[in-house]
Design an enzyme around this catalytic site. Structure first.
Site, PDB file in Angstrom:
ATOM      1  N   ALA A  62       7.037 -39.639   5.715  1.00 44.92           N
ATOM      2  CA  ALA A  62       7.484 -40.228   6.972  1.00 44.92           C
ATOM      3  C   ALA A  62       8.991 -40.032   7.112  1.00 44.92           C
ATOM      4  CB  ALA A  62       7.144 -41.714   7.002  1.00 44.92           C
ATOM      5  N   TYR A 186       3.568 -49.353  11.745  1.00 48.19           N
ATOM      6  CA  TYR A 186       4.914 -48.962  12.135  1.00 48.19           C
ATOM      7  C   TYR A 186       5.027 -49.012  13.661  1.00 48.19           C
ATOM      8  CZ  TYR A 186       5.038 -47.846   7.199  1.00 48.19           C
ATOM      9  OH  TYR A 186       4.955 -47.943   5.830  1.00 48.19           O
ATOM     10  N   GLY A 330      -3.635 -37.745  -1.114  1.00 44.86           N
ATOM     11  CA  GLY A 330      -2.373 -38.367  -1.481  1.00 44.86           C
ATOM     12  C   GLY A 330      -2.268 -38.486  -2.979  1.00 44.86           C
TER      13      GLY A 330
END
Length: 364
Positions: A62, A186, A330
């Site tokens: 991010a 977010y 991930g």
């Protein structure tokens, strides 16, 4: 051929396989000074290993579009020339190793300004990332978090412009794909969900109002991104709240995906949760895959499946059963950067090595 190792064409970009590296924050950039938010040697080694390991697309962590939009002071950013210079090194390195470089653009919103997770990840004092956290409403993520400043309409416009500006920088740095981060509580996700968005103006209320920021950001990014290159959007498909509690739902996610499709988004990266601090999430292998399937079936858009996908046969099955079009790994790639090469061997597909590795391995 294994479905996992078939190329995927999005617009005019060919991605060599369907094992992609998901964006994962590493909290390893400088928190301030001239190198603030710029990639370091750690990032170069980190992304190079996964590209060399055979991932088809590598999405960087991010990457904040504004200083106050960082999850932590140690996040990557893309609002300065120095950040762009270092991002270009990352993109070039990923490309040289045979993978496609992608960047995830983000604004942390009301969840900005936390410590590094290995130090507890607690909220830091207000202003730790260059300003007070912001959100759709003055509603903190938790009792520990700083109460965010409610964005004005003019400030929302500035955020939209910041996403476009960072997308321009990403393109100049050599990235071939951009992903808008609309998940995990977010900023964009917090606007989408009635749990966190209590506004009564044009950016709140009904679905159209709550989705407005997501669509304006997407329009702004798509407008500066070349028509021949894809734009991705990461979404949390549910807040994991009980049906009687107002929150973001999978039905609204499908509706949003249709709107994103009309605006030129090419693939939905489907995760869940992150907007409710005490949500009960039934984590189990592949537990988020059905949401990717629901969006795929409801829109016809390609989707990416994430979450506790750990074994090659499991990943292959997701694709062959039509549950999703790609898998994004991930922790599996953190544990084993060469997971794609192992998967190719297990599934009988051709392995892809950097030319330097392939040459040496052929020698006797």
């Amino acid at each position: 051929m294994s479905a996992l190792f078939e190329p995927l064409v999005l617009r005019e970009l060919t991605i060599p396989n369907r094992v992609w590296m998901a964006a994962m924050c590493m909290y390893s950039a400088a928190p301030d000074g001239p190198e603030v938010g710029a990639a370091t040697d750690f990032h170069l080694a980190h992304y190079a290993a996964r590209a060399a390991g055979g991932a088809g697309l590598v999405i960087t962590e991010a990457t904040a579009v504004r200083p106050e939009g960082r999850i932590s002071p140690w996040d990557l950013g893309l609002w300065t020339d120095r950040q762009q210079e270092q991002a270009a090194r990352v993109a070039a390195l990923i490309t040289s190793l045979g993978a496609v470089p992608a960047v995830q653009l983000a604004h942390a919103g009301r969840k900005a300004g936390t410590d590094r997770p290995w130090l507890g990840g607690k909220p830091l004092p207000a202003g730790s990332v260059g300003g007070r956290p912001v959100g759709p409403s003055a509603v903190g993520f938790s009792d520990e978090h700083v109460q965010p400043h409610e964005l004005t309409v003019e400030e929302i416009r500035e955020v939209v412009e910041a996403f476009a500006a960072s997308a321009r920088r990403a393109l100049a740095a050599g990235f071939k794909t951009v992903e808008v981060h609309g998940a995990h509580g977010y900023l964009i996700h917090s606007f989408l969900s009635p749990h966190s968005n209590h506004r009564t103006d044009g950016y709140g209320g009904d679905f159209a109002g709550r989705a407005r920021l997501a669509l304006e950001v997407t329009d702004a990014v798509r407008a500066v991104w070349p028509a021949e290159l894809p734009v991705l959007f990461r979404v949390s498909a549910t807040d994991w709240l009980e049906p009687e509690v107002p929150g973001w739902t999978s039905e609204e996610t499908v509706r949003l995906a249709k709107e994103l499709q009309a605006r030129g988004v090419d693939l939905i990266d489907v995760s869940t949760g992150g907007n409710v601090a005490d949500a009960r999430i039934p984590a189990a292998p592949g537990f988020q895959v059905p949401f990717a399937t629901e969006i795929r079936n409801g829109t016809g858009l390609p989707t990416g499946a994430v979450g506790l996908i750990t074994e090659p046969a499991q990943a292959e099955r997701i694709l062959t059963e039509g549950a999703a079009d790609v898998v994004l790994l991930g922790r599996a790639l953190l544990a084993d950067p060469y997971w794609p090469q192992r998967a190719a061997r297990e599934l009988g597909a051709e392995t892809r090595y950097p030319v330097q590795h392939a040459y040496t391995m052929r020698r006797r």
